[in-house]
Design a protein around this motif. Sequence first.
Motif, PDB file in Angstrom:
ATOM      1  N   LEU A   1      64.631  46.685 -38.181  1.00 48.52           N
ATOM      2  CA  LEU A   1      65.224  45.452 -37.669  1.00 48.52           C
ATOM      3  C   LEU A   1      64.901  44.323 -38.632  1.00 48.52           C
ATOM      4  O   LEU A   1      63.819  44.288 -39.218  1.00 48.52           O
ATOM      5  N   ARG A   2      65.842  43.419 -38.793  1.00 51.34           N
ATOM      6  CA  ARG A   2      65.550  42.286 -39.661  1.00 51.34           C
ATOM      7  C   ARG A   2      64.414  41.480 -39.049  1.00 51.34           C
ATOM      8  O   ARG A   2      64.345  41.353 -37.829  1.00 51.34           O
ATOM      9  N   SER A   3      63.580  40.945 -39.899  1.00 49.38           N
ATOM     10  CA  SER A   3      62.399  40.273 -39.365  1.00 49.38           C
ATOM     11  C   SER A   3      62.792  38.999 -38.622  1.00 49.38           C
ATOM     12  O   SER A   3      62.257  38.675 -37.583  1.00 49.38           O
ATOM     13  N   ALA A   4      63.784  38.286 -39.152  1.00 48.37           N
ATOM     14  CA  ALA A   4      64.182  37.043 -38.496  1.00 48.37           C
ATOM     15  C   ALA A   4      64.873  37.370 -37.169  1.00 48.37           C
ATOM     16  O   ALA A   4      65.424  38.448 -37.006  1.00 48.37           O
ATOM     17  N   GLN A   5      64.824  36.412 -36.245  1.00 47.31           N
ATOM     18  CA  GLN A   5      65.558  36.565 -34.989  1.00 47.31           C
ATOM     19  C   GLN A   5      67.053  36.595 -35.290  1.00 47.31           C
ATOM     20  O   GLN A   5      67.516  35.892 -36.189  1.00 47.31           O
ATOM     21  N   PRO A   6      67.821  37.400 -34.546  1.00 43.38           N
ATOM     22  CA  PRO A   6      69.270  37.365 -34.784  1.00 43.38           C
ATOM     23  C   PRO A   6      69.840  35.991 -34.442  1.00 43.38           C
ATOM     24  O   PRO A   6      69.281  35.282 -33.597  1.00 43.38           O
ATOM     25  N   PRO A   7      70.942  35.590 -35.078  1.00 42.99           N
ATOM     26  CA  PRO A   7      71.545  34.292 -34.763  1.00 42.99           C
ATOM     27  C   PRO A   7      71.863  34.176 -33.275  1.00 42.99           C
ATOM     28  O   PRO A   7      72.243  35.163 -32.632  1.00 42.99           O
ATOM     29  N   GLN A   8      71.685  32.973 -32.747  1.00 49.01           N
ATOM     30  CA  GLN A   8      71.980  32.704 -31.339  1.00 49.01           C
ATOM     31  C   GLN A   8      73.443  32.316 -31.183  1.00 49.01           C
ATOM     32  O   GLN A   8      73.927  31.417 -31.883  1.00 49.01           O
ATOM     33  N   LEU A   9      74.129  32.962 -30.269  1.00 54.39           N
ATOM     34  CA  LEU A   9      75.535  32.643 -30.011  1.00 54.39           C
ATOM     35  C   LEU A   9      75.625  31.377 -29.167  1.00 54.39           C
ATOM     36  O   LEU A   9      74.842  31.185 -28.234  1.00 54.39           O
ATOM     37  N   ARG A  10      76.594  30.559 -29.490  1.00 56.00           N
ATOM     38  CA  ARG A  10      76.832  29.328 -28.728  1.00 56.00           C
ATOM     39  C   ARG A  10      78.331  29.176 -28.476  1.00 56.00           C
ATOM     40  O   ARG A  10      79.147  29.596 -29.290  1.00 56.00           O
ATOM     41  N   LEU A  11      78.657  28.562 -27.363  1.00 57.71           N
ATOM     42  CA  LEU A  11      80.046  28.191 -27.093  1.00 57.71           C
ATOM     43  C   LEU A  11      80.261  26.820 -27.716  1.00 57.71           C
ATOM     44  O   LEU A  11      79.312  26.049 -27.890  1.00 57.71           O
ATOM     45  N   LEU A  12      81.514  26.518 -28.016  1.00 57.79           N
ATOM     46  CA  LEU A  12      81.837  25.168 -28.518  1.00 57.79           C
ATOM     47  C   LEU A  12      82.805  24.545 -27.512  1.00 57.79           C
ATOM     48  O   LEU A  12      83.939  25.026 -27.345  1.00 57.79           O
ATOM     49  N   ILE A  13      82.323  23.514 -26.816  1.00 53.03           N
ATOM     50  CA  ILE A  13      83.166  22.852 -25.809  1.00 53.03           C
ATOM     51  C   ILE A  13      83.061  21.342 -26.007  1.00 53.03           C
ATOM     52  O   ILE A  13      81.953  20.786 -25.985  1.00 53.03           O
ATOM     53  N   GLY A  14      84.182  20.702 -26.224  1.00 50.83           N
ATOM     54  CA  GLY A  14      84.199  19.241 -26.376  1.00 50.83           C
ATOM     55  C   GLY A  14      83.309  18.762 -27.513  1.00 50.83           C
ATOM     56  O   GLY A  14      82.704  17.693 -27.423  1.00 50.83           O
ATOM     57  N   GLY A  15      83.184  19.551 -28.570  1.00 50.68           N
ATOM     58  CA  GLY A  15      82.395  19.144 -29.734  1.00 50.68           C
ATOM     59  C   GLY A  15      80.912  19.460 -29.614  1.00 50.68           C
ATOM     60  O   GLY A  15      80.147  19.174 -30.529  1.00 50.68           O
ATOM     61  N   GLU A  16      80.479  20.053 -28.487  1.00 53.12           N
ATOM     62  CA  GLU A  16      79.061  20.396 -28.309  1.00 53.12           C
ATOM     63  C   GLU A  16      78.883  21.911 -28.394  1.00 53.12           C
ATOM     64  O   GLU A  16      79.666  22.663 -27.803  1.00 53.12           O
ATOM     65  N   TRP A  17      77.829  22.331 -29.100  1.00 54.84           N
ATOM     66  CA  TRP A  17      77.449  23.747 -29.109  1.00 54.84           C
ATOM     67  C   TRP A  17      76.545  23.991 -27.909  1.00 54.84           C
ATOM     68  O   TRP A  17      75.467  23.384 -27.836  1.00 54.84           O
TER      69      TRP A  17
END
Length: 496
Positions: A14-30
């Motif tokens: 497994l890569r040592s770093a944490q996997p990227p966190q998924l975010r939704l994009l709504i109204g310009g906010e993640w």
Amino acid sequence: MSAGTDTARVSTPLRSAQPPQLRLLIGGEWVAGDGAPLASVNPAHPEQVVAEGTQAVPADVDRAVRAARAAQGGWARTPIHERGAVLARAAAELEERAEELGLELTQEEGKTLAEGRGEVLRAAQVLRYYAGEGDRAAGEHFASPRRGERILVTRKPLGVVGIVTPFNFPIAIPAWKIAPALVHGNAVVWKPASTVPLLAMRLAEALVEAGLPGGVLNLLIGPGALGTELVRHPELDGLSFTGSTGVGRMLAGEAASRGVPFQGEMGGKNAAIVLADADLDLAAEQVLFGAFRSSGQKCTATSRLVVAEQVADEFLAKLAARLDAWRVGDPSDPTVHMGPLVTADAARSVRGAVAAAEADGARLAYRGQVSHAGVSPSAFVPATVLEVDAESLLWREELFGPVLAVRRAASAEEAFALAEDSEFGLSAALFTRDIATALDAVDALDVGILHVNSESAGADPHVPFGGAKKSGYGPKEQGGAAKEFFTHTTTVYLRG
Ligand code: UN1
């Protein structure tokens, strides 16, 4: 099925770093979703989490559509050259990050590194094409039958459009829908396939970084039900979809019942026709690419082969020789030609369909090996070629895997008739040296895309893309055709 001889399993750390966190994009906010957790995993190494986060819930569809509505008017009033400049900056960002994003694409979807990097660059190329839209004709000008009058046909955005995209081109297909939608002044609510959320987030990030105003693009990561919720939303002004025929027809029905336009790019069962006068080496190379690149998971993939009786054995032998040198294994190994399918479930269903067809009389012409070194075998299917008859499901139904169904034809006319024996009409490839036969094929084959002496897959950003018959619904994609869907016209009778 041949499981291959090399069964050593080397698990990838497994890569040592944490996997990227998924975010939704709504109204310009993640934002994090309020729905169930979601992890996208590497189909070649299912223990490797490529990205993780939480999914959108149905209420997010309403928030996203409202945010898009609030942003759309201002965006539409922004000069088209400024809208295009945002796309050009996003293209530059993708070009700069092509290696890194190409690797993420390989890890998330399973296509090879070369295909992953190539797809990121293709998305950039698409964004650049639409970045130049302001320099192209914005409408039409007609003469009037009345004195002192001219007639202008101007274009306006649809408004708030929904975009629903599949797993198999996680960044290129979204780019070729979102770029024309945006440059023509629409605001977008986008639901990508939940198997490839990271690449979706990467495209949205590039557009935000490039200066897209908040609310103009909204990204909802989550289950297919969100797409239905989206098309049913009373504020949605249109929906563009690429994916399976079944889902496409359901969404088209929903859109029709609400009176909003729908653009659907759906199934394909594309034939390559190899005639007796063809350059057989060229044809074998191109059929190999068309049928087996991306593990056959393209709506434009060659899934049927019609070969002239006189050259059929010779051609199948040439194809088999090329397949013997076709390496199937870990797609992040640059020497590998074909990786896994997108999920173990997808591979299981393709293997099941092949087994059923064989039990039903399909005759195996070729089955390749999978090199299992360092990968988990569950999502892999070897390259498979079978001779079938007209009733075989392998001849009729889209399978989305590395499987080629073959029939023989006694003449060019019979070959064209066999190619036409499908409810689909997305693309076809014809191999011949005779220009008259090629011209006959233009009339005989009811397809949206015809390749003469090249593989059935592929698309350029400046020309129409889409299918005939039941492969497509509504205006074509790409090039000037995209404007047909993402805008509507106002005819202006202009008298001084
Ligand atoms: C290609 O052939 O390069 O879903 C693109 C698909 C098509 C795109 C094909 N909409 O496979």
